[in-house]
Design an enzyme around this catalytic site. Structure first.
Site, PDB file in Angstrom:
ATOM      1  N   ARG A 181      44.150  21.844  19.987  1.00 42.54           N
ATOM      2  CA  ARG A 181      44.247  21.517  21.404  1.00 42.54           C
ATOM      3  C   ARG A 181      45.671  21.501  21.931  1.00 42.54           C
ATOM      4  NH1 ARG A 181      41.551  16.055  23.547  1.00 42.54           N
ATOM      5  NH2 ARG A 181      39.718  17.032  22.603  1.00 42.54           N
ATOM      6  N   HIS A 184      34.623  28.265  24.135  1.00 42.99           N
ATOM      7  CA  HIS A 184      35.311  26.976  24.360  1.00 42.99           C
ATOM      8  C   HIS A 184      34.350  25.993  25.034  1.00 42.99           C
ATOM      9  CE1 HIS A 184      39.124  24.829  24.290  1.00 42.99           C
ATOM     10  NE2 HIS A 184      38.913  24.417  25.532  1.00 42.99           N
ATOM     11  N   TYR A 226      36.288  30.831  44.457  1.00 42.62           N
ATOM     12  CA  TYR A 226      37.003  31.545  45.518  1.00 42.62           C
ATOM     13  C   TYR A 226      38.051  32.513  44.986  1.00 42.62           C
ATOM     14  CZ  TYR A 226      34.988  27.821  48.387  1.00 42.62           C
ATOM     15  OH  TYR A 226      34.129  26.950  48.991  1.00 42.62           O
TER      16      TYR A 226
END
Length: 742
Positions: free
Chosen positions: A27, A73, A118
């Protein structure tokens, strides 16, 4: 069934250790090979699988994020999208990996990006340095989270991306802060280390002059500090905004990395409201599409010290920022370690050498396989009639071909898979030509794999090619600048005479001039005059309470005497409601006499009373049941004497040199008061002052007063801590002392 029995402590320890290793490896820390964290690697790989190269059309970011969290993931889409946006921001990444279309945030607010439904995205051309060799056997593959497909464990980076784009992250028990660097500089340093394995960090720093953030602000960290940081892997980087002067305007055109222009303007505005920047009249943000950063600070006149003003702003705002340098990363041994600059480049070259070796070996294996097939096809063309007969007449043509011509199974399959139209004579010529070319390539590959010199030359050529294709000039210039320095607040205001008035209820105000009569001023109902002092606007006013604690305010910031002032209780924390009983406003280096009604005292400097804390500062230790007296300004000259007067009419005069000079404390006994009279409160030290031979003072008792000159003090002279002599009849109940100059 078998059960494992563990104590709660052992179970918790094992679980936390597993979790911490997951955070470190999967991570928070980047891998030295490709410089990526797992989520970044998966995003880049998923986009390549979707065909989102730099030449393709943009696709909705939601499509990419869906693939990433669905295949590789299994985490939150918002966190994954934020990681993707970060790689697309040219003000966050020095060499962005993603080309975003739409609102991907701004330098002023990096997290103001639009939702993923968007925006659209694709990979940048630079991302090819991470992906171009992926199909060529250069990486290890592992199963994804549900085991349904494989994903690359790392990407075959052609450049040291861990230094180029840097990384930051917090793991368990460790963190990383790797700044970005310039591609050309890093490539040149890598090439130099390849040719000179014995080069040290200082030598490599001749090529890498320092970090290169995606901003044109200046790095002002001295070169010696940078070299030391690169040698140890730990250090700090200071960046400063770039500005120019246009008349009375200071125009800031570049901010430190990740500094917010609006936040900086708020920081400056708050100082203006606090009257700490009287030379600044206006602030404007003129940033637009053409000028990404243009902050304008307007000065009141062109006579101010512009350089001193900017040094103050660098010290008190984000116009100058400090960044950590912590070169912590996952090494080739899959362990986290803080590495120095040479260690990083040396280990990355090992990674790159192995990647190139695997790529060449992968190609060699393919060439061998193709040559093997071509050998079989050539046998078929040389014995075409027999091959056709076997295929037409034999029940098991594959086994018969293998037996008759001593072919392998692969060669036999290739012959059987050949179409009739490829049996022309021309095909034989093509096969022989391809064989010749592949044989030459095989010899070249084998020679390179066996030669360290050829391998090194190949790596250098590839790094040089990528440097020339993707490299650019530095953005963050390096400069030597004066250290940032906070303004002395007292130097910012004009020097004007001021009268500071304190009321019994703890309200304070200040009037211009020394001609003010505080006794005639109006006070709130139930309140009255307590104390006042004459000072100047650039000095600090010190308020002293009964317990010997001092509280400090800038005199120029006090409310005007046109009103009734403001309560000090809103600015300070007074324990047990112990409000101030005296106010003083002297220059910082002025000598003062501190005393308590118990008869103890010392002398020191006014600046020792200054305090920035809301709870004040204990400067005089006052015995229980007594109170602090108002500080007296004194002249520390050779013949200076201390005058002590008790309320019972006893006066003692002794040399000032017999009192200690302290910064704080109880002090020494000044006048001897009988213990019983002192304890009962019947007698106490009323007031003190210091006189010189050219001064006189008044002793007041009600409406009466008596003037003492130096020649009148002969009967009262003595040693410190003596009883002193009683004043004349009628002055046994003293009110106060007043000093006056003859």
């Amino acid at each position: 069934m078998d059960f494992e029995t563990l104590s709660m402590g052992e179970y918790a320890e094992r679980a936390y250790l597993d979790y911490s290793m997951y955070v470190v490896l999967d991570r928070a820390l980047p891998f030295i090979g490709d410089g990526l964290k797992p989520v970044q690697r998966r995003i880049v790989y998923a986009m390549s699988e979707l065909g989102l190269s730099a030449q393709s059309k943009h696709k909705k970011s939601a499509r990419t994020i869906g693939d990433v969290i669905g295949k590789f993931h299994p985490h939150g889409d918002s966190a994954c999208y934020e990681a993707m946006v970060h790689m697309a921001q040219d003000f966050s990444y020095r060499y962005p990996l993603i080309d975003g279309q739409g609102n991907f945030g701004s330098p002023d607010d990096p997290k103001s990006f639009a939702a993923m439904r968007y925006t659209e995205s694709r990979l940048t051309a630079y991302a090819k340095t991470l992906l171009s060799e992926l199909p060529h056997g250069t990486v290890d593959w592992g199963p994804n989270f549900d085991g349904t497909m494989d994903e690359p464990i790392w990407l075959p980076a052609r450049l040291p991306n861990v230094l180029l784009n840097g990384a930051s992250g917090i793991a368990v028990g460790m963190a990383t802060d790797i700044p970005p660097h310039n591609l050309v500089e890093v490539a040149n340093a890598t090439l130099h280390l390849l040719d000179n394995p014995g080069a040290d960090v200082a030598e490599l720093c001749e090529f890498i002059s320092g970090p290169d953030y995606p901003t044109k602000a200046e790095i002002i960290t001295p070169r010696a500090e940078l070299v030391k940081a690169y040698e140890s892997g730990h250090g700090s980087i200071r960046m400063r905004a770039v500005y120019s002067r246009e008349g009375n305007d200071i125009v800031i055109t570049a901010l430190p990395h990740q500094a917010s222009g609006s936040k900086i303007l708020d920081q400056i505005a708050s100082q203006m409201r606090a009257k700490k920047l009287p030379m600044v009249s206006d602030l404007r943000d003129e940033s637009d599409h053409e000028n990404r950063v243009r902050l304008v600070i307007t000065a009141r006149s062109n006579r101010i010290d512009f350089e001193a003003l900017m040094l103050h702003l660098f010290a008190t705002t984000d116009l100058e920022k400090t960044y950590k340098l912590n070169l912590n990363m996952i090494g080739l041994d899959q362990r986290p370690q803080v590495k120095n600059l040479k260690g990083i480049l040396k280990e990355w070259l090992r990674f790159r050498t192995e990647t190139v070796r695997r790529r060449l070996q992968h190609r060699l294996d393919k060439v061998d396989a193709r040559l093997h097939i071509l050998d079989g096809l050539l046998v078929a063309f040389l014995n075409l009639d027999e091959v056709i007969r076997i295929i037409r007449e034999e029940e098991q043509p594959k086994q018969e071909l293998m037996r008759a011509f001593k072919l392998s199974e692969i060669q036999a399959d290739a012959i059987l898979d050949t179409r009739l139209r490829h049996l022309a004579r021309l095909e034989e010529m093509k096969i022989r030509t391809e064989q010749t070319e592949l044989q030459a390539e095989k010899i070249d590959l084998e020679t390179t794999l066996k030669s360290r010199a050829r391998m090194k030359t190949l790596i250098k050529q590839e790094i040089t090619t990528d440097r020339d294709q993707y490299g650019d000039a530095r953005q963050s210039s390096l400069a030597e600048r004066d250290a940032a320095e906070v303004f002395d607040e007292t130097k910012l205001v004009p020097s004007e005479p001021m009268t500071v008035i304190l009321s019994k209820a703890g309200w304070v105000r200040a009037a211009k001039g020394h001609e003010v009569d505080p006794m005639t001023m109006s006070y709130k109902s139930g309140d009255a005059y307590l104390d006042h002092c004459f000072g100047r606007s650039q000095h600090f006013s010190v308020f002293l309470n009964n317990n010997g604690r001092s509280f400090t305010l800038a005199t120029h910031s006090l409310p005007s005497a046109r009103g009734q002032g403001e309560p000090l209780a809103t600015k300070f924390n007074f324990k047990n409601n112990a409000l101030p009983v005296a106010v003083s406003c002297f220059p910082p280096k002025a000598a003062i006499l501190m005393a308590s009604s118990a008869g103890y005292g010392y002398h020191g400097l006014m600046e020792n009373l200054y305090s920035k804390m809301k709870a004040g500062k204990l400067v005089l230790t006052v015995p229980k049941g007594y109170q602090a007296l108002k500080p007296r300004r004194i002249e520390r000259v050779a013949e200076a004497h201390v005058v002590c007067v008790t309320n019972a009419g006893y006066m003692l005069v002794f040399p000032l040199e017999e009192l200690p000079e302290l910064t704080k404390g109880k002090g020494n006994k000044m006048i001897n008061i009988p213990a019983k009279r002192l304890k009962s409160g019947e007698e106490y030290l009323l007031s003190t002052l210091v006189i010189t031979p050219d001064q006189s003072f008044l002793v007041h008792a009600g409406q009466r007063y008596i003037r003492f000159k130096w020649k009148d003090l002969e009967n009262y002279l003595g040693k410190r801590a003596h009883r002193g002599q009683v004043l004349p009849q009628g002055f046994r109940n003293v009110d106060r002392l007043e000093s006056e100059v003859d």
